[in-house]
Design an enzyme around this catalytic site. Structure first.
Site, PDB file in Angstrom:
ATOM      1  N   ARG A   1       0.844  -1.183   0.000  1.00  0.00           N
ATOM      2  CA  ARG A   1       0.000   0.000   0.000  1.00  0.00           C
ATOM      3  C   ARG A   1       0.889   1.245   0.000  1.00  0.00           C
ATOM      4  NH1 ARG A   1      -4.271  -0.220   4.626  1.00  0.00           N
ATOM      5  NH2 ARG A   1      -5.392  -1.697   3.303  1.00  0.00           N
TER       6      ARG A   1
ATOM      7  N   ARG B   1      -2.797   6.066   9.834  1.00  0.00           N
ATOM      8  CA  ARG B   1      -2.773   5.642   8.429  1.00  0.00           C
ATOM      9  C   ARG B   1      -2.806   6.853   7.500  1.00  0.00           C
ATOM     10  NH1 ARG B   1      -4.632   0.412   7.819  1.00  0.00           N
ATOM     11  NH2 ARG B   1      -4.013  -0.849   9.583  1.00  0.00           N
TER      12      ARG B   1
ATOM     13  N   LYS C   1      -4.951   0.346  14.618  1.00  0.00           N
ATOM     14  CA  LYS C   1      -4.844   1.364  13.574  1.00  0.00           C
ATOM     15  C   LYS C   1      -5.555   2.648  13.977  1.00  0.00           C
ATOM     16  CE  LYS C   1      -7.070  -1.381  10.578  1.00  0.00           C
ATOM     17  NZ  LYS C   1      -7.986  -1.956   9.544  1.00  0.00           N
TER      18      LYS C   1
ATOM     19  N   LYS D   1      -7.141   6.410  12.148  1.00  0.00           N
ATOM     20  CA  LYS D   1      -7.429   7.032  10.857  1.00  0.00           C
ATOM     21  C   LYS D   1      -7.908   8.464  11.005  1.00  0.00           C
ATOM     22  CE  LYS D   1      -8.415   2.643   8.703  1.00  0.00           C
ATOM     23  NZ  LYS D   1      -9.418   1.772   8.078  1.00  0.00           N
TER      24      LYS D   1
ATOM     25  N   CYS E   1     -15.168  -3.215  -1.471  1.00  0.00           N
ATOM     26  CA  CYS E   1     -13.808  -3.471  -0.995  1.00  0.00           C
ATOM     27  C   CYS E   1     -13.160  -4.488  -1.928  1.00  0.00           C
ATOM     28  CB  CYS E   1     -13.838  -3.994   0.432  1.00  0.00           C
ATOM     29  SG  CYS E   1     -14.435  -5.689   0.511  1.00  0.00           S
TER      30      CYS E   1
ATOM     31  N   CYS F   1      -7.815 -10.762  -0.229  1.00  0.00           N
ATOM     32  CA  CYS F   1      -7.999 -10.420   1.179  1.00  0.00           C
ATOM     33  C   CYS F   1      -8.180 -11.680   2.021  1.00  0.00           C
ATOM     34  CB  CYS F   1      -9.199  -9.508   1.360  1.00  0.00           C
ATOM     35  SG  CYS F   1      -9.444  -9.102   3.106  1.00  0.00           S
TER      36      CYS F   1
ATOM     37  N   CYS G   1     -16.670  -8.709   4.126  1.00  0.00           N
ATOM     38  CA  CYS G   1     -16.725  -9.109   5.532  1.00  0.00           C
ATOM     39  C   CYS G   1     -17.121  -7.902   6.358  1.00  0.00           C
ATOM     40  CB  CYS G   1     -15.383  -9.688   5.986  1.00  0.00           C
ATOM     41  SG  CYS G   1     -14.183  -8.463   6.544  1.00  0.00           S
TER      42      CYS G   1
ATOM     43  N   CYS H   1     -14.405  -2.163   4.905  1.00  0.00           N
ATOM     44  CA  CYS H   1     -13.398  -1.346   4.224  1.00  0.00           C
ATOM     45  C   CYS H   1     -13.982  -0.386   3.190  1.00  0.00           C
ATOM     46  CB  CYS H   1     -12.360  -2.247   3.571  1.00  0.00           C
ATOM     47  SG  CYS H   1     -11.433  -3.197   4.781  1.00  0.00           S
TER      48      CYS H   1
HETATM   49  C1  SRM Z   1      -7.931  -1.464   0.165  1.00  0.00           C
HETATM   50  C2  SRM Z   1      -8.985  -1.177   1.221  1.00  0.00           C
HETATM   51  C3  SRM Z   1     -10.392  -1.359   0.663  1.00  0.00           C
HETATM   52  C4  SRM Z   1     -10.639  -0.784  -0.694  1.00  0.00           C
HETATM   53  O1  SRM Z   1     -11.377  -1.466  -1.415  1.00  0.00           O
HETATM   54  O2  SRM Z   1     -10.207   0.301  -1.025  1.00  0.00           O
HETATM   55  C5  SRM Z   1      -8.864  -2.037   2.454  1.00  0.00           C
HETATM   56  C6  SRM Z   1      -8.446  -3.338   2.399  1.00  0.00           C
HETATM   57  C7  SRM Z   1      -8.205  -4.113   3.511  1.00  0.00           C
HETATM   58  N1  SRM Z   1      -8.468  -3.795   4.770  1.00  0.00           N
HETATM   59 FE1  SRM Z   1      -9.532  -2.203   5.340  1.00  0.00          FE
HETATM   60  N2  SRM Z   1      -9.213  -1.394   3.564  1.00  0.00           N
HETATM   61  C8  SRM Z   1      -9.437  -0.106   3.250  1.00  0.00           C
HETATM   62  C9  SRM Z   1     -10.106   0.797   3.987  1.00  0.00           C
HETATM   63  C10 SRM Z   1     -10.750   0.528   5.194  1.00  0.00           C
HETATM   64  C11 SRM Z   1     -11.758   1.330   5.773  1.00  0.00           C
HETATM   65  C12 SRM Z   1     -12.304   2.621   5.181  1.00  0.00           C
HETATM   66  C13 SRM Z   1     -11.581   3.815   5.681  1.00  0.00           C
HETATM   67  O3  SRM Z   1     -10.558   3.692   6.351  1.00  0.00           O
HETATM   68  O4  SRM Z   1     -12.056   4.878   5.387  1.00  0.00           O
HETATM   69  C14 SRM Z   1     -12.165   0.667   6.926  1.00  0.00           C
HETATM   70  C15 SRM Z   1     -13.303   1.088   7.872  1.00  0.00           C
HETATM   71  C16 SRM Z   1     -12.917   2.160   8.808  1.00  0.00           C
HETATM   72  C17 SRM Z   1     -12.322   1.589  10.031  1.00  0.00           C
HETATM   73  O5  SRM Z   1     -11.135   1.450  10.091  1.00  0.00           O
HETATM   74  O6  SRM Z   1     -13.090   1.251  10.946  1.00  0.00           O
HETATM   75  C18 SRM Z   1     -11.366  -0.514   7.010  1.00  0.00           C
HETATM   76  C19 SRM Z   1     -11.471  -1.434   8.016  1.00  0.00           C
HETATM   77  C20 SRM Z   1     -10.658  -2.557   8.106  1.00  0.00           C
HETATM   78  C21 SRM Z   1     -10.644  -3.470   9.212  1.00  0.00           C
HETATM   79  C22 SRM Z   1     -11.522  -3.355  10.483  1.00  0.00           C
HETATM   80  C23 SRM Z   1     -10.888  -2.539  11.517  1.00  0.00           C
HETATM   81  C24 SRM Z   1     -11.640  -2.598  12.800  1.00  0.00           C
HETATM   82  O7  SRM Z   1     -11.581  -1.657  13.525  1.00  0.00           O
HETATM   83  O8  SRM Z   1     -12.270  -3.618  13.091  1.00  0.00           O
HETATM   84  C25 SRM Z   1      -9.707  -4.455   8.901  1.00  0.00           C
HETATM   85  C26 SRM Z   1      -9.325  -5.657   9.737  1.00  0.00           C
HETATM   86  C27 SRM Z   1      -8.411  -5.347  10.873  1.00  0.00           C
HETATM   87  O9  SRM Z   1      -7.822  -4.279  10.959  1.00  0.00           O
HETATM   88  O10 SRM Z   1      -8.288  -6.243  11.707  1.00  0.00           O
HETATM   89  C28 SRM Z   1      -9.192  -4.121   7.612  1.00  0.00           C
HETATM   90  C29 SRM Z   1      -8.212  -4.849   6.916  1.00  0.00           C
HETATM   91  C30 SRM Z   1      -7.981  -4.748   5.579  1.00  0.00           C
HETATM   92  C31 SRM Z   1      -7.057  -5.686   4.827  1.00  0.00           C
HETATM   93  C32 SRM Z   1      -5.679  -5.176   4.925  1.00  0.00           C
HETATM   94  C33 SRM Z   1      -7.169  -7.149   5.210  1.00  0.00           C
HETATM   95  C34 SRM Z   1      -6.207  -7.693   6.234  1.00  0.00           C
HETATM   96  O11 SRM Z   1      -6.059  -7.112   7.320  1.00  0.00           O
HETATM   97  O12 SRM Z   1      -5.639  -8.744   5.962  1.00  0.00           O
HETATM   98  C35 SRM Z   1      -7.634  -5.497   3.402  1.00  0.00           C
HETATM   99  C36 SRM Z   1      -6.686  -5.762   2.253  1.00  0.00           C
HETATM  100  C37 SRM Z   1      -7.433  -6.345   1.121  1.00  0.00           C
HETATM  101  C38 SRM Z   1      -6.646  -6.412  -0.137  1.00  0.00           C
HETATM  102  O13 SRM Z   1      -6.431  -7.538  -0.653  1.00  0.00           O
HETATM  103  O14 SRM Z   1      -6.252  -5.379  -0.645  1.00  0.00           O
HETATM  104  N3  SRM Z   1      -9.761  -2.978   7.173  1.00  0.00           N
HETATM  105  N4  SRM Z   1     -10.523  -0.575   5.938  1.00  0.00           N
HETATM  106  C39 SRM Z   1      -8.892   0.201   1.872  1.00  0.00           C
HETATM  107  C40 SRM Z   1      -7.483   0.694   1.966  1.00  0.00           C
HETATM  108  C41 SRM Z   1      -7.421   2.009   2.625  1.00  0.00           C
HETATM  109  C42 SRM Z   1      -6.050   2.617   2.625  1.00  0.00           C
HETATM  110  O15 SRM Z   1      -5.584   3.025   1.564  1.00  0.00           O
HETATM  111  O16 SRM Z   1      -5.450   2.670   3.699  1.00  0.00           O
HETATM  112  S1  SF4 Z   2     -14.067  -5.514   4.161  1.00  0.00           S
HETATM  113 FE1  SF4 Z   2     -13.280  -7.454   4.777  1.00  0.00          FE
HETATM  114  S2  SF4 Z   2     -13.196  -8.543   2.861  1.00  0.00           S
HETATM  115 FE2  SF4 Z   2     -13.328  -6.444   2.306  1.00  0.00          FE
HETATM  116  S3  SF4 Z   2     -11.205  -5.828   2.079  1.00  0.00           S
HETATM  117 FE3  SF4 Z   2     -11.866  -5.295   4.143  1.00  0.00          FE
HETATM  118  S4  SF4 Z   2     -11.172  -6.983   5.337  1.00  0.00           S
HETATM  119 FE4  SF4 Z   2     -11.183  -7.686   3.230  1.00  0.00          FE
END
Ligand code: SRM
Ligand code: SF4
Ligand SMILES: Cc1cc2nc3c(=O)[nH]c(=O)nc-3n(C[C@H](O)[C@H](O)[C@H](O)COP(=O)(O)OP(=O)(O)OC[C@H]3O[C@@H](n4cnc5c(N)ncnc54)[C@H](O)[C@@H]3O)c2cc1C
Ligand SMILES: Cc1cc2nc3c(=O)[nH]c(=O)nc-3n(C[C@H](O)[C@H](O)[C@H](O)COP(=O)(O)O)c2cc1C
Lengths: 566, 603
Positions: free
Chosen positions: A77, A146, A210, A212, A431, A437, A476, A480
């Site tokens: 990333r 982040r 994390k 944000k 996402c 993922c 899930c 995201c």
């Molecule tokens: C790429 C992206 C989605 C997208 O389609 O664009 C993404 C992709 C992933 N997110 Fe996310 N998240 C992305 C924005 C978000 C957002 C939206 C936001 O930040 O505005 C959220 C919700 C806001 C939040 O944080 O609550 C988000 C909440 C999560 C979570 C849940 C965190 C939590 O508090 O429970 C995880 C899982 C974790 O951290 O355990 C996660 C984890 C992941 C991971 C890294 C999976 C992992 O931990 O193994 C995903 C990678 C998938 C892949 O193959 O690329 N991602 N993730 C976004 C990348 C953002 C960036 O450039 O940094």
């Molecule tokens: S929402 Fe869940 S399935 Fe989709 S990218 Fe985030 S961690 Fe992966």
């Protein structure tokens, strides 16, 4: 909060503490040619370097039978504060996507780039090249702050410039100081204090989870400011930046079947001046560092700290640390979370073209040449690109004279929004989910076009093709694509199965509610059809789908941990 | 009635040891029978019992008490054919009352050669005309200038080989020529055997024994009670293979691989088959339709045509009876005689100087038929073709882990040449035509020259490609036995992502601490080619350290390029780490080989 979960948590804290400022044994792992993976503990650490170990889940079973290890590769990333990059940077990333990754560039919901499918022996060259383009990946993931989001809103060019600069300054202040990144990836020199460098903000164990930050410029809430741990809402007075309303405690992530986990919208807690913004950010992060829950990763986000301790406690704590209290919040109004597609003119007279990228995936597939299209644009457009929080891209600062040429190229490659059949498709987010993922339970990015297609036939019959409706699909409950604020949200539960959420606010101001649990497509379409039909017939002028569902009381009986902002 | 001399000897033995063998003799005896299967041991016990009624075991050469010369049966064998023939010769000698001693070339002290009077040599050829590993040192010795005068020696050589190789029976020819050059006389002429060697070998054995008898002077055979040779219990061997059910036919190479390598699991429950890690399995194969049908078409022959064998068609014979992929010189010559244009005859004549092997090995039978069309009748064709050979595959599982299953690792041979897709007969039949639930005729081919070291000895296993197979068995055996010796595996193939055979298992062994080192070289993952020998050179210091710590080194897999390359790398490492000269390297390797610490199973 089951015991095994807790011990896993303590494990991550232990790994961080023992990592010698995020070094671990990553460098050894990179040299091990017998596996495409790195050591388990190190996979926690590389996240801080912007690198996730993944495997191709499509091949998992097959490879197990073949007695091969999973098809490991890495997601990288790139951190792009506020989503702004130059044409040469674009070209550099485009080349890496083709040479070292899986041939695609992924624009994220946080205005960043992702590479997928970078195999271990290509990691180092990839990171080196990214840094060569004056971008980096450090702290793009991990228990740190982040990528700082900042509204790319093109019309208000002066305001955009100022807020973007503040976003960059926040980003810079909150970047970890460890030199592990440089030593491991850039052959940086090892110094006597390597492994024990001063981390003035983070300390040896970094944050509990994390963190944000997003900066919104009303009337557009494209950064979904209420979903950020810490949000800044720009307040302009006489066209100038007066300061920011501050929001705290937003977040999306939840776990199926664990009611102690829930999405939460941030609360507006006051106002600060532009000059105070960086300090505010620093101290809010420090509060979370000191007060966040380190015993349970599912309860470690800042939103739970706020929910558990209350806003009053927070206000006092922040004031004590800052040495001043925030001013009362000022007036603002949001009109939507989407992007302004097509051409718009900035106050400086330059033009900006917002293009549509389905789920942010730039790839060349038969009949679709989005990756090449953007490369062509980067080659002809010497200026800048801005990534949007809706996984789109803006060709920014185009001279009047170049408009026609640029548009022609964009159109040729299918990047223009008006080439899409519906407003629904334009507003839809998903996402990444499968196959990369590790946490995905259902398809998202690969399924979205199908789902939208099925909905479009129904919308066409109802005359709703041009009605913008926010639709967000995630694989899930981590959320995201911020599905819990969408008017229609699908959250993956199992293969082909989703929880259906409805009624989120069009401007991201209201969480949606769960209507169906573990439903398949047929059930989902059957549930949506009558609601869309009613909306087509009964909506008030200008009324959004989510608002309509609430007004017409069609969501009673549905559940949802709905928390409205004050 | 026993021969008087024997009685005295036996009495002396009894007096010396009361009954047992004594420590040194016992150790020697043990080492002589290591590697014997249960059936072989049983057979040997009968053999020894037979000896006991005749007299003492053949005496060691130093005991010159008996002035009559004895026949030394000296064999060099890689895949066991030569060893089996040598053992048969020994038994036949005993039957005739010809005193003999059976020695492997690996155990033969070169200094002994000049005292030898009667010598029967059985030796095969491997690699590209190279001696088998156990014959390496002796072959070098007789080829060199230090070969002594052998004026008092009478000898004969049985050369094993395969006429489809360029250097047919080269090693046997070398022995024959060098001994003659050193002044020795032939008991019987050199016999060069092709793969169907049984009849020729038997004739040669009879000749040799007759001549040996004549030399020794007739032993009082009439006075000696008949030796009671207990016949080996019938075991599932080449002549009586076991029908094993194929339990698993699983592709090992990942999606997108340029190769198709299969993991086969066979059910051998109730077969009585026994084996040890290091052994191979003979598989009776068939020629699949993908090979037979295009060949019939190219020959313009009717597959349904009757042939001399009752109730058999030409197609039947081609499917189960004849070798129709690999070539050999007799066939080429026969085909050339039938070919009207004479071009093949010309080509063969041109190739007489050099390049024949290369020319032949890059062609299959069908390529000859297409390139040099000839009208050959069905029955005549069958006469030209050799019998279909069974294929050997290293067993990739250890009995210590599962006694009732045998695993194989089979690489599908397929390639494009002369504008057509070509297939290996056996491998494609196994990989593509045998489904789970079907059966295979198999027998165990023991390989006592490829055996695990003592449990506490370190071992280095170099096995690129399907060369990995026996090492999987090695590791399973070691893991099951709780062997404490360190293990180092060096593997190589084309692409890491798809071709790392049994990768998950190796990683598990490494994680469990059973595999101390796991080094790999993938040839097509970077700009330049990278092979196992390069990896070895990179680990020069460490490899030498392991050797100094007593490591046993094993090489398995491709004989044409890999094995010689690895051998060269080893030599370079020894030079690098010890600063020695060429003789030093030679001695070092010879010492390793003598101690059984440099073992190869290459094909
Ligand atoms: C790429 C992206 C989605 C997208 O389609 O664009 C993404 C992709 C992933 N997110 Fe996310 N998240 C992305 C924005 C978000 C957002 C939206 C936001 O930040 O505005 C959220 C919700 C806001 C939040 O944080 O609550 C988000 C909440 C999560 C979570 C849940 C965190 C939590 O508090 O429970 C995880 C899982 C974790 O951290 O355990 C996660 C984890 C992941 C991971 C890294 C999976 C992992 O931990 O193994 C995903 C990678 C998938 C892949 O193959 O690329 N991602 N993730 C976004 C990348 C953002 C960036 O450039 O940094
Ligand atoms: S929402 Fe869940 S399935 Fe989709 S990218 Fe985030 S961690 Fe992966
Ligand atoms: C002791 C021993 C152990 C063995 N262990 C294994 C093992 O564990 N796994 C394994 O897979 N094999 C092993 N083999 C090899 C195996 O026995 C067969 O030789 C192999 O499977 C090929 O047989 P085939 O019947 O498929 O091909 P054949 O029909 O016998 O041969 C095909 C013909 O094609 C030609 N040819 C092959 N490749 C090419 C090419 N690329 N270009 C041009 N011409 C070509 C050859 O000249 C050959 O004449 C072992 C061999 C021995 C002696
Ligand atoms: C890898 C390999 C290479 C061989 N190379 C030759 C050769 O160059 N010349 C030859 O005449 N026979 C060659 N052969 C055939 C063997 O000599 C023949 O199979 C013989 O019966 C083996 O006897 P052994 O089991 O005692 O070693 C080769 C066999 C194998 C497996």
């Amino acid at each position: 909060m089951s015991p095994p979960e807790q011990s896993a948590v303590v494990e991550v804290e232990r790994i961080k503490a023992a990592s010698r400022r995020l070094r671990g044994t990553i460098a050894d792992g990179l040299r091990d040619e017998a596996t495409g993976a790195i050591a388990d503990a190190d996979t926690q650490l590389t996240k801080f370097h912007g690198i996730y170990q993944q495997d191709d889940r499509d091949l998992r079973n097959e490879r197990q039978q073949q007695r091969l290890e999973p098809a490991h590769s890495f997601m990288v990333r790139v951190r792009v504060p506020g989503g702004v990059c130059s044409a040469p940077q674009w070209l550099a990333l485009d080349r890496l996507a083709r040479e070292h990754a899986n041939g695609t560039l992924r624009l994220t919901t946080r205005q960043a780039f992702q590479f997928h499918g970078v195999i271990k022996r290509r990691l180092k060259p990839t990171i080196t090249a990214i840094n060569g383009a004056l971008l980096d990946t450090i702290a793009a993931c991990g228990d740190v702050n982040r990528n700082v989001m900042s509204s790319p809103n093109p019309q208000l060019s002066a305001l955009h410039q100022e807020t973007w600069q503040i976003a960059c300054r926040i980003s810079e202040r909150l970047t970890p100081r460890t030199r592990a990144y440089h030593e491991i990836w850039l052959d940086g020199e090892r110094l006597p204090d390597s492994g024990a460098e001063d981390e003035p903000l983070y300390g040896p164990t970094y944050l509990p989870r994390k963190f944000k930050i997003g900066v919104a410029v009303p009337p557009w809430n494209d950064v979904d400011v209420y979903t950020q741990d810490l949000g800044f809402i720009a307040v302009s007075e006489q066209g100038r930046l007066a300061g920011f309303n501050v929001t705290v405690g937003g977040g999306m992530g939840a776990t199926h079947g664990e009611p102690d986990t829930y999405p939460r919208l941030g609360d507006v807690v006051g106002f600060c001046t532009p000059a105070q913004a960086v300090d505010v950010a620093w101290h809010v992060v420090a509060i979370q560092r000191d007060c966040g829950d380190r015993t349970n990763r599912k309860h470690a986000r800042f939103k739970y700290t706020i929910a558990d301790r209350g806003l009053e406690w927070f206000g006092a704590e922040l004031a004590a640390r800052l040495g001043f209290a925030l001013q009362p919040a000022r007036e603002f109004r949001f009109l939507g979370v989407g992007d302004r597609y097509g051409w718009s003119k900035g106050l400086d007279g330059r033009w900006h073209l917002t293009l549509h990228v389905p789920s942010g995936r730039l790839a060349d597939t038969p009949g679709h040449t989005l990756l090449s299209g953007m490369r062509d644009l980067a080659q002809m457009h010497g200026g800048r690109f801005r990534l949007t929080p809706n996984q789109n891209v803006i060709v920014a600062g185009v001279r009047e004279a170049d408009k026609r040429r640029i548009e022609a190229v964009a159109r040729r490659h299918g990047l223009m929004h008006d080439q899409l059949p519906s407003a629904l498709r334009r507003e839809a987010l998903s996402c990444v989910a499968l196959p990369t993922c590790a946490l995905a339970m259902a398809e998202a990015e690969r399924y979205l076009p199908e789902l939208v297609g099925r909905l479009e036939t129904r919308l066409a019959a109802l005359g709703l093709l041009d009605e913008p409706i926010t639709l967000r699909v995630t694989g899930c409950p981590n959320g995201c694509a911020r599905p819990y604020v969408a008017e229609i949200g699908l959250v993956g539960k199992g293969p082909g199965r989703y929880n259906l959420f409805l009624g989120g606010g069009f401007s991201g101001e209201r969480l949606n509610r769960m209507l169906l649990e573990n439903a398949d497509e047929t059930e989902i379409l059957a549930a949506l059809e009558p609601l869309l039909a009613a909306y087509a017939l009964e909506r008030l002028s200008g009324e959004h789908f989510g608002d309509f569902l609430h007004r017409s009381d069609r969501l009673s009986g549905s559940s949802g941990a709905e928390r409205r902002q004050p | 009635m026993m021969a008087p001399g024997s009685r005295i000897q036996m009495k002396a033995a009894l007096q010396r040891e009361s009954v047992g063998l004594g420590e040194a003799a016992l150790a020697g005896f043990r080492s002589a029978v290591t590697g014997f299967s249960a059936e072989q041991l049983l057979w040997a016990s009968g053999y020894l019992a037979g000896l006991a009624t005749v007299g003492a075991a053949p005496a060691a050469p130093a005991q010159a008490a008996d002035p009559r010369p004895r026949l030394t049966i000296l064999y060099g064998s890689q895949t066991g054919n030569g060893r089996a023939l040598a053992t048969q010769l020994e038994a036949a000698a005993a039957r005739r009352g010809v005193a003999s001693e059976l020695v492997s070339m690996a155990d033969y002290a070169t200094a002994r050669l000049k005292r030898e009077q009667l010598l029967a040599i059985i030796v095969s050829t491997h690699g590209e005309g190279d001696p088998p590993d156990d014959a390496m040192e002796l072959h070098r010795f007789i080829s060199g200038r230090r070969i002594p005068s052998l004026a008092s020696l009478d000898y004969s050589v049985l050369a094993l080989g395969d006429s489809s190789y360029e250097n047919f029976c080269q090693t046997g020819r070398d022995f024959d020529a060098r001994l003659e050059a050193a002044g020795a006389r032939r008991l019987a002429d050199l016999v060069e055997c092709d793969l169907d060697y049984t009849a020729q070998a038997a004739t040669w054995a009879t000749r040799v024994l007759e001549e040996a008898e004549a030399q020794i002077g007739r032993h009082e055979a009439a006075n000696v009670p008949q030796l009671r040779v207990v016949p080996a219990p019938p075991r599932a061997g080449r002549s009586a293979p076991f029908e094993a059910e194929l339990l698993v036919n699983q592709r090992l190479t990942g999606r997108g691989s340029t190769k198709d390598v299969r993991h086969l699991e066979l059910d051998i429950e109730g077969s009585g088959l026994t084996w040890e890690a290091g052994d191979s399995l003979g598989v009776v194969v068939r020629n699949p339709a993908r090979i037979v049908e295009p060949l019939l078409e190219a020959l313009a022959l009717d597959g349904a045509a009757a042939v001399d064998a009752p109730d058999r068609t030409l197609r039947d014979e081609l499917v189960t009876g004849r070798e129709i992929t690999t070539l050999n010189r007799p066939f080429l010559e026969a085909w050339a005689a039938a070919e009207p244009s004479g071009r093949l005859a010309d080509t063969l004549a041109e190739l007489r100087g050099a390049g024949f092997g290369q020319w032949m090995n890059s062609r299959q039978l069908i390529d000859i038929v297409r390139e040099f069309p000839a009208e050959v009748a069905s029955q005549r064709l069958l006469e030209m073709l050799r019998p279909l050979q069974s294929r050997l595959y290293s067993i990739s599982s250890a009995p210590e882990l599962a006694e009732e299953e045998i695993h194989l690792t089979v690489a599908l041979v397929h390639y494009e040449a002369f504008g057509a897709l070509h297939w290996g007969a056996g491998s494609s039949w196994l990989a593509l035509d045998r489904d789970e639930g079907e059966s295979l005729s198999v027998y165990v081919e023991p390989n006592p020259r490829f055996r695990l070291p003592a449990d506490d000895a370190p071992m280095i296993m170099i096995g690129p490609g399907t060369g990995i197979a026996p090492f999987r068995a090695f590791m399973q055996a070691r893991a099951a036995r709780g062997a404490t010796g360190k293990n180092w595996l060096v593997f190589g193939d084309r692409n890491f992502a798809t071709d790392f055979l049994y990768q998950a298992e190796w990683l598990r062994y490494r994680k469990q601490g059973l595999l101390q080192r796991l080094d790999v070289a993938f040839s097509r993952d970077q700009a330049g080619k990278r092979y196992v020998q390069h990896r070895l050179l990179e680990e020069s210091r460490e490899l030498y350290r392991w050797l100094q710590d007593g490591a046993h080194l094993y090489v398995c897999g491709d004989a044409s390029a890999m094995a010689p390359d690895v051998d060269r790398a080893l030599r370079e490492i020894i030079v690098r780490e010890t600063n020695c000269d060429e003789d030093g390297v030679e001695n070092y390797l010879a010492e390793l080989r003598r101690a059984g610490r440099y073992q190869r199973d290459v094909y």
